[in-house]
Design a protein around this motif. Sequence first.
Motif, PDB file in Angstrom:
ATOM      1  N   UNK A   1      -7.053  -2.484 -16.708  1.00 30.35           N
ATOM      2  CA  UNK A   1      -7.124  -1.834 -18.021  1.00 30.35           C
ATOM      3  C   UNK A   1      -6.001  -2.384 -18.899  1.00 30.35           C
ATOM      4  N   UNK A   2      -6.364  -2.760 -20.094  1.00 32.30           N
ATOM      5  CA  UNK A   2      -5.367  -3.226 -21.062  1.00 32.30           C
ATOM      6  C   UNK A   2      -4.435  -2.081 -21.437  1.00 32.30           C
ATOM      7  N   UNK A   3      -3.179  -2.384 -21.548  1.00 30.48           N
ATOM      8  CA  UNK A   3      -2.194  -1.397 -21.977  1.00 30.48           C
ATOM      9  C   UNK A   3      -1.709  -1.787 -23.377  1.00 30.48           C
ATOM     10  N   UNK A   4      -1.607  -0.777 -24.240  1.00 33.82           N
ATOM     11  CA  UNK A   4      -1.211  -1.065 -25.617  1.00 33.82           C
ATOM     12  C   UNK A   4       0.134  -1.787 -25.685  1.00 33.82           C
ATOM     13  N   UNK A   5       1.088  -1.381 -24.853  1.00 32.80           N
ATOM     14  CA  UNK A   5       2.407  -2.019 -24.936  1.00 32.80           C
ATOM     15  C   UNK A   5       2.324  -3.515 -24.594  1.00 32.80           C
ATOM     16  N   UNK A   6       1.407  -3.921 -23.716  1.00 29.73           N
ATOM     17  CA  UNK A   6       1.227  -5.345 -23.414  1.00 29.73           C
ATOM     18  C   UNK A   6       0.671  -6.096 -24.626  1.00 29.73           C
ATOM     19  N   UNK A   7      -0.245  -5.455 -25.307  1.00 29.05           N
ATOM     20  CA  UNK A   7      -0.828  -6.053 -26.514  1.00 29.05           C
ATOM     21  C   UNK A   7       0.239  -6.173 -27.595  1.00 29.05           C
ATOM     22  N   UNK A   8       1.033  -5.134 -27.748  1.00 28.50           N
ATOM     23  CA  UNK A   8       2.096  -5.152 -28.753  1.00 28.50           C
ATOM     24  C   UNK A   8       3.157  -6.204 -28.416  1.00 28.50           C
ATOM     25  N   UNK A   9       3.507  -6.337 -27.147  1.00 30.30           N
ATOM     26  CA  UNK A   9       4.472  -7.361 -26.742  1.00 30.30           C
ATOM     27  C   UNK A   9       3.930  -8.765 -27.020  1.00 30.30           C
ATOM     28  N   UNK A  10       2.637  -8.972 -26.780  1.00 28.63           N
ATOM     29  CA  UNK A  10       2.025 -10.274 -27.060  1.00 28.63           C
ATOM     30  C   UNK A  10       2.043 -10.550 -28.568  1.00 28.63           C
ATOM     31  N   UNK A  11       1.742  -9.534 -29.363  1.00 28.62           N
ATOM     32  CA  UNK A  11       1.807  -9.657 -30.815  1.00 28.62           C
ATOM     33  C   UNK A  11       3.224 -10.035 -31.249  1.00 28.62           C
ATOM     34  N   UNK A  12       4.220  -9.360 -30.683  1.00 26.28           N
ATOM     35  CA  UNK A  12       5.619  -9.641 -31.013  1.00 26.28           C
ATOM     36  C   UNK A  12       6.014 -11.059 -30.606  1.00 26.28           C
ATOM     37  N   UNK A  13       5.535 -11.503 -29.461  1.00 27.48           N
ATOM     38  CA  UNK A  13       5.836 -12.862 -28.990  1.00 27.48           C
ATOM     39  C   UNK A  13       5.330 -13.898 -29.996  1.00 27.48           C
ATOM     40  N   UNK A  14       4.092 -13.729 -30.413  1.00 33.79           N
ATOM     41  CA  UNK A  14       3.512 -14.677 -31.373  1.00 33.79           C
ATOM     42  C   UNK A  14       4.223 -14.571 -32.717  1.00 33.79           C
ATOM     43  N   UNK A  15       4.575 -13.352 -33.129  1.00 32.49           N
ATOM     44  CA  UNK A  15       5.262 -13.154 -34.407  1.00 32.49           C
ATOM     45  C   UNK A  15       6.640 -13.808 -34.405  1.00 32.49           C
ATOM     46  N   UNK A  16       7.280 -13.865 -33.240  1.00 37.57           N
ATOM     47  CA  UNK A  16       8.601 -14.459 -33.118  1.00 37.57           C
ATOM     48  C   UNK A  16       8.553 -15.975 -33.290  1.00 37.57           C
ATOM     49  N   UNK A  17       7.436 -16.581 -32.910  1.00 35.66           N
ATOM     50  CA  UNK A  17       7.285 -18.040 -33.013  1.00 35.66           C
ATOM     51  C   UNK A  17       6.861 -18.429 -34.426  1.00 35.66           C
ATOM     52  N   UNK A  18       7.022 -19.682 -34.747  1.00 33.74           N
ATOM     53  CA  UNK A  18       6.525 -20.192 -36.024  1.00 33.74           C
ATOM     54  C   UNK A  18       5.005 -20.145 -36.024  1.00 33.74           C
ATOM     55  N   UNK A  19       4.383 -19.987 -37.199  1.00 36.30           N
ATOM     56  CA  UNK A  19       2.922 -19.933 -37.261  1.00 36.30           C
ATOM     57  C   UNK A  19       2.281 -21.149 -36.583  1.00 36.30           C
ATOM     58  N   UNK A  20       1.267 -20.874 -35.753  1.00 37.27           N
ATOM     59  CA  UNK A  20       0.536 -21.922 -35.061  1.00 37.27           C
ATOM     60  C   UNK A  20       1.234 -22.469 -33.825  1.00 37.27           C
ATOM     61  N   UNK A  21       2.415 -21.989 -33.537  1.00 38.29           N
ATOM     62  CA  UNK A  21       3.199 -22.524 -32.425  1.00 38.29           C
ATOM     63  C   UNK A  21       2.803 -21.897 -31.087  1.00 38.29           C
TER      64      UNK A  21
END
Length: 156
Positions: A1-21
Amino acid sequence: MLKFNEIQEAYDYVAFCNPGEAAAYVGKEQGRVVLIPSEMAADDQEIQAAYREIEEGEWLQIPDKYDLGLGKELVFRFAAGRLSGPEQDKVERIFSHRGAYGNWKDFLCERGLLQEWYDFSEQAEVEALKDWLDFNQVTYEDENGNVVTPSPKEEE
């Protein structure tokens, strides 16, 4: 089962990187998140291995803040609800130049509103991600351990 905090952490990871990186994907049937690391954080083999994980099944790319309307639009929503007309005009001027977010944070510090901005931004991010999950018919476990099932789609 997907956990919201995992989804949010993945979102944060991508947000931390430069766009498209970097990228992150949610597997609806698989019930998990796969991160596609940036070239700065991983070698080519690791990146290719991550892409192989998402070759089969239905995978949704986790959106970035701009896809969710959490860029400048969010700043202006915050300003409209908390600042005077002249201050809102100043915010618009701040965002018409380079270095806007640094200047925005300085502006908020001067007014004692920086923490309020962080709280507002965090809440908007959570709401937008949950709306995105609902729109894409993704079932997940929320922060309290409750299973959240998407609203039924209306027939067109």
